[in-house]
Design a protein around this motif. Structure first.
Motif, mmCIF file in Angstrom:
data_model
loop_
_atom_site.group_PDB
_atom_site.id
_atom_site.type_symbol
_atom_site.label_atom_id
_atom_site.label_comp_id
_atom_site.label_asym_id
_atom_site.label_seq_id
_atom_site.Cartn_x
_atom_site.Cartn_y
_atom_site.Cartn_z
ATOM 1 N N GLU A 19 0.874 -1.178 0.000
ATOM 2 C CA GLU A 19 0.000 0.000 0.000
ATOM 3 C C GLU A 19 0.908 1.224 0.000
ATOM 4 O O GLU A 19 1.774 1.363 0.861
ATOM 5 C CB GLU A 19 -0.885 -0.038 1.255
ATOM 6 N N ASN A 20 0.745 2.089 -0.983
ATOM 7 C CA ASN A 20 1.549 3.322 -1.104
ATOM 8 C C ASN A 20 3.051 3.034 -1.155
ATOM 9 O O ASN A 20 3.825 3.556 -0.346
ATOM 10 C CB ASN A 20 1.241 4.269 0.066
ATOM 11 N N PRO A 21 3.514 2.215 -2.107
ATOM 12 C CA PRO A 21 4.950 1.922 -2.197
ATOM 13 C C PRO A 21 5.758 3.148 -2.612
ATOM 14 O O PRO A 21 5.319 3.952 -3.441
ATOM 15 C CB PRO A 21 5.008 0.837 -3.274
ATOM 16 N N VAL A 22 6.927 3.291 -2.014
ATOM 17 C CA VAL A 22 7.816 4.416 -2.318
ATOM 18 C C VAL A 22 9.227 3.878 -2.542
ATOM 19 O O VAL A 22 9.752 3.127 -1.711
ATOM 20 C CB VAL A 22 7.841 5.446 -1.166
ATOM 21 N N LYS A 23 9.832 4.249 -3.653
ATOM 22 C CA LYS A 23 11.222 3.865 -3.906
ATOM 23 C C LYS A 23 12.119 4.725 -3.029
ATOM 24 O O LYS A 23 12.114 5.952 -3.113
ATOM 25 C CB LYS A 23 11.563 4.066 -5.378
ATOM 26 N N VAL A 24 12.912 4.069 -2.192
ATOM 27 C CA VAL A 24 13.758 4.779 -1.238
ATOM 28 C C VAL A 24 15.149 5.033 -1.799
ATOM 29 O O VAL A 24 15.689 6.131 -1.689
ATOM 30 C CB VAL A 24 13.868 3.986 0.088
ATOM 31 N N ALA A 25 15.759 4.000 -2.391
ATOM 32 C CA ALA A 25 17.127 4.154 -2.881
ATOM 33 C C ALA A 25 17.463 3.050 -3.866
ATOM 34 O O ALA A 25 16.840 1.978 -3.862
ATOM 35 C CB ALA A 25 18.111 4.118 -1.708
ATOM 36 N N GLN A 26 18.468 3.313 -4.704
ATOM 37 C CA GLN A 26 18.991 2.303 -5.615
ATOM 38 C C GLN A 26 20.469 2.560 -5.832
ATOM 39 O O GLN A 26 20.876 3.657 -6.213
ATOM 40 C CB GLN A 26 18.262 2.318 -6.958
ATOM 41 N N ASN A 27 21.308 1.563 -5.534
ATOM 42 C CA ASN A 27 22.742 1.680 -5.737
ATOM 43 C C ASN A 27 23.318 0.290 -5.982
ATOM 44 O O ASN A 27 23.126 -0.616 -5.178
ATOM 45 C CB ASN A 27 23.419 2.302 -4.509
#
Length: 222
Positions: free
Chosen positions: A65-73
Motif C-alpha cells: 500500500e503506497n509503495p515508495v522507492k527509497v534508494a537504488q545503488n
C-alpha cells in the motif's frame, strides 16, 4: 487476512511446472524471478541475475500500500510501504553473504528490526520436494562472512519466535513445508560441479557429511 504463497527452488527445479499444474493458483497474482530473467537474459550470467532481482523487488513492492522507492545503488534496490497497515520494506541483496550482510547492516541502521530472506534454494534431502516452503532453523556456515561477526563455534540460528510464526502461517495456508538445517555456501558451482575444483575430494566429503547430518536445503544468503 491475505495469503501469500511462496514456491521456491533453484533454476530448472520446476516452479513454473508446479504452478501450471495447480489450477487453484492460476488466478493468484504471482512474482516469478525465473520468468522475469527469461524475458531479457540468461541465468548463467550473474549481472542478468542481479538485474532480475531488482525487477522482482519492484513487482513485490507493487503489492504494498503506497509503495515508495527509497534508494537504488549497484545491486541494492529498496522500496518501502505498508502491507495491511504494517510498515514493510523490500530490498534486493544481490548474490552471496557479503552482499546480503551489507544490506542487513544498513537496513538495521535505518530502523529495521525484523528481517526475513525470501528467495530460492536447492533441496539436499528427500524431505524437501519441489513447491515446499523451506523454513531454516539453523545453518551450516560453509562461508566466510559469518566469521566477521561471531566465532565459528557460535551456532547460526534464527529467532525462535519468528520461526514459529512462519510455521504457523505455513500450517494455516495448508501448503507442505520443511523446518530443518540449511547449508549456506560461498560458491554456487562448488556444489553443482565439485569435481572440477582442485579441492574436489574435500568438497564432496563435506557435502556428503552435511546431507548425512540431516541438512535439507542450501543457498548462498541464508
Amino acid at each position: 487476512m491475505k495469503k501469500y504463497i511462496l514456491i521456491a527452488g533453484v533454476n530448472g527445479a520446476g516452479k513454473s511446472t508446479l504452478y501450471q499444474s495447480l489450477q487453484s493458483l492460476h488466478d493468484v497474482p504471482r512474482v516469478n524471478a525465473d520468468e522475469i530473467l527469461r524475458e531479457f537474459g540468461d541465468w548463467r550470467n550473474m549481472p542478468d541475475v542481479i538485474t532480475a532481482g531488482k525487477m522482482t523487488v519492484k513487482k513485490i513492492a507493487g503489492y504494498f500500500e503506497n509503495p515508495v522507492k527509497v534508494a537504488q545503488n549497484r545491486e541494492f534496490l529498496t522500496y518501502t510501504g505498508t502491507l495491511e497497515g504494517v510498515p514493510v520494506t523490500v530490498t534486493s541483496t544481490g548474490i552471496g553473504g557479503p552482499s546480503a550482510a551489507i544490506a542487513v547492516e544498513e537496513l538495521y541502521e535505518c530502523g529495521a528490526h525484523t528481517m526475513m530472506r525470501i528467495g530460492s534454494c536447492a533441496s539436499t534431502s528427500p524431505k524437501v520436494k519441489i513447491g515446499d516452503v523451506v523454513i531454516p532453523n539453523g545453518a551450516v556456515r560453509m562461508e566466510g562472512t559469518g566469521n566477521h561477526y561471531l566465532p565459528m563455534e557460535f551456532p547460526a540460528v534464527p529467532d525462535f519466535s519468528m520461526v514459529k510464526e512462519i510455521e504457523a502461517a505455513a500450517v494455516q495456508s495448508g501448503y507442505p513445508y520443511n523446518i530443518g538445517v540449511t547449508i549456506t555456501k560461498a560458491s554456487f558451482y562448488s556444489q553443482t560441479a565439485p569435481e572440477t575444483k582442485p579441492v574436489a575430494k574435500e568438497l564432496k566429503y563435506r557435502w556428503e557429511a552435511y546431507e548425512k547430518g540431516g541438512a535439507t536445503s542450501t543457498s548462498m544468503e541464508c
